[in-house]
Design an enzyme around this catalytic site. Structure first.
Site, short mmCIF file in Angstrom:
data_model
loop_
_atom_site.label_atom_id
_atom_site.label_comp_id
_atom_site.label_asym_id
_atom_site.label_seq_id
_atom_site.Cartn_x
_atom_site.Cartn_y
_atom_site.Cartn_z
CG ASP A 94 -2.12 -1.01 0.91
OD1 ASP A 94 -2.52 -1.15 -0.25
OD2 ASP A 94 -2.59 -1.64 1.88
CG ASP A 155 -7.55 -4.28 -0.82
OD1 ASP A 155 -7.95 -5.38 -1.23
OD2 ASP A 155 -7.78 -3.86 0.32
N1 GLY Z 1 -6.91 -1.81 1.74
C1 GLY Z 1 -7.53 -2.11 2.96
C2 GLY Z 1 -8.97 -1.82 3.00
O1 GLY Z 1 -9.60 -1.51 2.03
O2 GLY Z 1 -9.52 -1.93 4.08
#
Ligand code: GLY
Length: 375
Positions: A94, A155
């Site tokens: 991320d 994600d």
């Molecule tokens: N990427 C983590 C979430 O969407 O909670």
């Protein structure tokens, strides 16, 4: 028909949003807000996946208002994020979310060369997570005694723009090649024909063979986590923007139709689209906000007649969020009520969460005719 809806409810909602962000900048300052309890945001550490959303919000509003407090606060946050680049073991895929909305945004808006360098270093860390045999970007380090070396999650589609940006910035296709390999893997291994997506898919990290899917933040492995569907929708649309490959736009549209056709009348999905019983189940307004921003990305790549569906769906969602879920009359730092982080872990359930706020503001910004500059 233009996306621009000046003079309408959109402007009023944007003004409310910008005013609250300016107030929050004075109250929150150079911390990393995450979820709001009793009207006040708690903080996450700078290496948290959500650390980019507050600087992203500050830059989004700064672009319009030129408020120097917002710029100064975002620059302080960017410097703190830059320090995490040496804490390799604390980082994860991320970095795309984190550095696109802070360093890349700062570089694009004010031309800061240090912020550019941070963005490129983050892209290198992300590229370094690529598993060559499985064609996937590894999501997380190991934790809770779990080996995550073969785990990829939907994600990550939103982390790919950092790689596309890096390739364009330095004129080197390596990052884009990795992003496209991951996007094609996600198309094959995560997307179902109906437009829903698995949250987590596990691979043998040595051979790259698919081992199976697990529920992750969804209700079940084969259910449809609402926010995951939104990540797929927006993420594939962004891969299309950078590559012009129709297969990515098609995937984004499939996810969009799945998402929009399953929304309840108030446009805020329950946290999973396939819950066996929604009684007492919380909504996830963040999923709706992400989807709205993504629907506008799809609309931007469609011919006029086709784009109307996605633009109208986005506007309907944002308007419903503003009217029914906007925290306007309350002593509340959050913009959007009733987001759900991780239901199964009872983590940040039914509260304002910073990423819901960010995407709500981004969708408003785009509805007013602004281009999404940061992804
Ligand atoms: N990427 C983590 C979430 O969407 O909670």
């Amino acid at each position: 028909m233009s996306v621009h809806e000046t003079g309408s409810w959109v402007d009023a909602a944007w003004e409310r949003t910008a005013a609250k962000i300016a107030r929050n900048a004075a109250e929150i300052g150079a911390h990393f807000p995450h979820a709001s309890f009793n009207g006040v945001y708690n903080s996450c550490p700078p290496h948290d996946w959500g650390a980019g959303f507050w600087p992203g919000l500050l830059w989004l509003v700064y672009r319009e208002t030129g408020d120097e407090l917002l710029r100064q606060t975002a620059e302080q946050l960017e410097a703190r994020l830059g320090e995490t680049l040496t804490a390799y073991d604390e980082l994860h895929h991320d970095v795309g979310f984190m550095f696109s909305l802070s360093s890349v945004a700062q570089y694009k808006l004010v031309g800061d060369p240090v912020a550019k360098r941070h963005g490129l270093m983050a892209a290198n860390l992300l590229a370094g997570r690529f598993n060559v045999n499985g064609s996937f970007i590894r999501a997380w380090p190991d934790w809770d005694g779990e080996d995550h070396s073969g785990w990829a999650i939907i994600d990550c589609m939103m982390n790919l723009p950092l790689l596309y940006w890096a390739s364009e910035e330095i004129g080197d296709p390596r990052y884009k090649q990795i992003a496209m390999r991951h996007a094609d893997m996600a198309l094959r291994e995560f997307m179902r024909p109906d437009g829903s997506a698995y949250h987590i898919v596990c691979f043998d990290p040595e051979t790259g063979a698919r081992q199976g899917a697990i529920a992750g933040q969804g209700y079940a492995a084969d259910s449809a986590w609402a926010r995951g569907t939104a990540w797929a929708l927006y993420g594939f649309a962004l891969s299309y923007r950078y590559t012009a490959q129709e297969r990515y736009l098609d995937a984004a549209k499939r996810a969009a139709h799945y998402f929009v056709s399953r929304l309840p009348s108030d446009k805020a999905p329950y946290w999973d689209f396939l819950l066996p019983d929604t009684a007492d189940m919380p909504r996830d307004t963040s999923a709706a906000a992400i989807a709205a921003a993504g629907l506008l990305e799809i609309a931007a790549h469609c011919i006029e007649t086709d784009g109307g569906f996605y633009r109208t769906a986005a506007a309907d969602i944002v308007r419903a969020l503003d009217e029914k879920y906007g925290a306007w009359a309350l002593a509340e730092q959050g913009l959007l009520l009733h987001a759900t982080g991780y239901y199964a872990k009872d983590s940040n359930v039914d509260v304002p969460i910073i990423y819901g706020d960010y995407f709500f503001a981004e969708a408003l910004f785009k509805l007013r005719g602004g281009a999404a500059l940061f992804w």
